[in-house]
Design a protein around this motif. Structure first.
Motif, PDB file in Angstrom:
ATOM      1  N   VAL A 126       0.298  -1.226  -0.452  1.00 29.73           N
ATOM      2  CA  VAL A 126      -0.044  -0.185  -0.085  1.00 29.73           C
ATOM      3  C   VAL A 126       0.716   1.127  -0.177  1.00 29.73           C
ATOM      4  N   ALA A 127       0.768   1.974  -1.022  1.00 31.41           N
ATOM      5  CA  ALA A 127       1.562   3.823  -1.434  1.00 31.41           C
ATOM      6  C   ALA A 127       0.727   4.646  -0.306  1.00 31.41           C
ATOM      7  N   VAL A 128       1.449   5.243   0.515  1.00 33.23           N
ATOM      8  CA  VAL A 128       1.053   5.599   1.599  1.00 33.23           C
ATOM      9  C   VAL A 128       1.226   7.539   1.325  1.00 33.23           C
ATOM     10  N   ILE A 129       0.412   8.392   0.023  1.00 36.27           N
ATOM     11  CA  ILE A 129       0.979   9.181  -0.566  1.00 36.27           C
ATOM     12  C   ILE A 129       0.256  10.320   1.099  1.00 36.27           C
ATOM     13  N   GLY A 130       1.698  11.347   1.065  1.00 36.94           N
ATOM     14  CA  GLY A 130       1.389  12.066   2.268  1.00 36.94           C
ATOM     15  C   GLY A 130       1.737  11.789   3.438  1.00 36.94           C
ATOM     16  N   ALA A 131       2.388  10.551   3.494  1.00 33.60           N
ATOM     17  CA  ALA A 131       3.072  10.164   4.699  1.00 33.60           C
ATOM     18  C   ALA A 131       3.449  10.553   5.692  1.00 33.60           C
ATOM     19  N   SER A 132       3.513  10.837   6.952  1.00 34.19           N
ATOM     20  CA  SER A 132       4.058  11.302   7.735  1.00 34.19           C
ATOM     21  C   SER A 132       4.568  10.935   9.288  1.00 34.19           C
ATOM     22  N   PRO A 133       5.786  11.440   9.570  1.00 32.87           N
ATOM     23  CA  PRO A 133       6.136  10.852  10.671  1.00 32.87           C
ATOM     24  C   PRO A 133       5.487  11.129  11.830  1.00 32.87           C
ATOM     25  N   ASN A 134       4.280  11.953  12.139  1.00 31.05           N
ATOM     26  CA  ASN A 134       4.053  12.639  12.671  1.00 31.05           C
ATOM     27  C   ASN A 134       2.250  11.844  13.348  1.00 31.05           C
ATOM     28  N   GLN A 135       3.020  10.985  14.780  1.00 36.28           N
ATOM     29  CA  GLN A 135       2.375  10.259  14.623  1.00 36.28           C
ATOM     30  C   GLN A 135       0.153  10.361  15.756  1.00 36.28           C
ATOM     31  N   ASP A 136       0.075  11.653  15.412  1.00 32.33           N
ATOM     32  CA  ASP A 136      -1.413  12.195  15.346  1.00 32.33           C
ATOM     33  C   ASP A 136      -1.406  12.425  13.801  1.00 32.33           C
TER      34      ASP A 136
END
Length: 120
Positions: free
Chosen positions: A4-14
Motif C-alpha cells: 500500500v502506497a501511503v501518499i502524504g505520509a507523515s512521521p507525526n503520530q497524530d
C-alpha cells in the motif's frame, strides 16, 4: 496481503497518514510511505516519488488535498494500482473518471475505518 502506497505520509503520530501506516502494519499489509521530505517513518523507508518504488503496488491511500494532487494523479495512473482510496478531505471528483478509465477502482473512504470494519 497488500503493498500500500501511503501518499502524504507523515512521521507525526497524530496525523491520519501515520495512523494508517501503523494500522496497515497491524493488519499485516505492507505500507510504503511516500513523502518528499522524510527518510523513514515508523521504521519504513520513505520514497520521494511513486516511480521510485520497486514493488508492485496494490492500493494507493491518499492523504493529499485536491490542490496538491494534480501532478501525482498521472504518477498513480502509471503505477497502475488496483485501487485508490481517497481519505476524508482528499476527495477530488475531477480526477475520478480519469482514474477509472485507467482501470483503477476509486474509493471514497477512510483507510482506518475500512481496516477496523473488515471492509479493506
Amino acid at each position: 496481503m497488500e503493498n500500500v502506497a501511503v501518499i502524504g505520509a507523515s512521521p507525526n503520530q497524530d496525523r491520519y497518514s501515520n495512523k494508517a501506516i501503523r494500522m496497515l502494519i497491524e493488519y499485516n499489509h505492507t505500507p510504503i510511505p511516500v513523502a518528499p521530505k522524510h527518510k523513514e517513518i515508523e521504521g519504513k523507508k520513505v520514497y520521494q516519488a511513486l516511480e521510485d518504488i520497486p514493488e508492485k503496488i496494490d492500493t494507493v491511500t491518499l492523504y493529499l488535498g485536491p490542490a496538491r494532487q494534480e501532478s501525482i494523479i498521472k504518477d498513480i495512473i502509471q503505477l497502475a494500482p488496483k485501487r485508490i482510496i481517497f481519505n476524508p478531505g482528499t476527495e477530488n471528483k475531477n480526477v475520478y473518471d480519469q482514474l477509472k478509465q485507467a482501470g483503477i477502482d476509486v474509493v471514497e473512504a477512510c483507510t482506518l475505518v475500512l481496516l477496523k470494519t473488515n471492509q479493506y
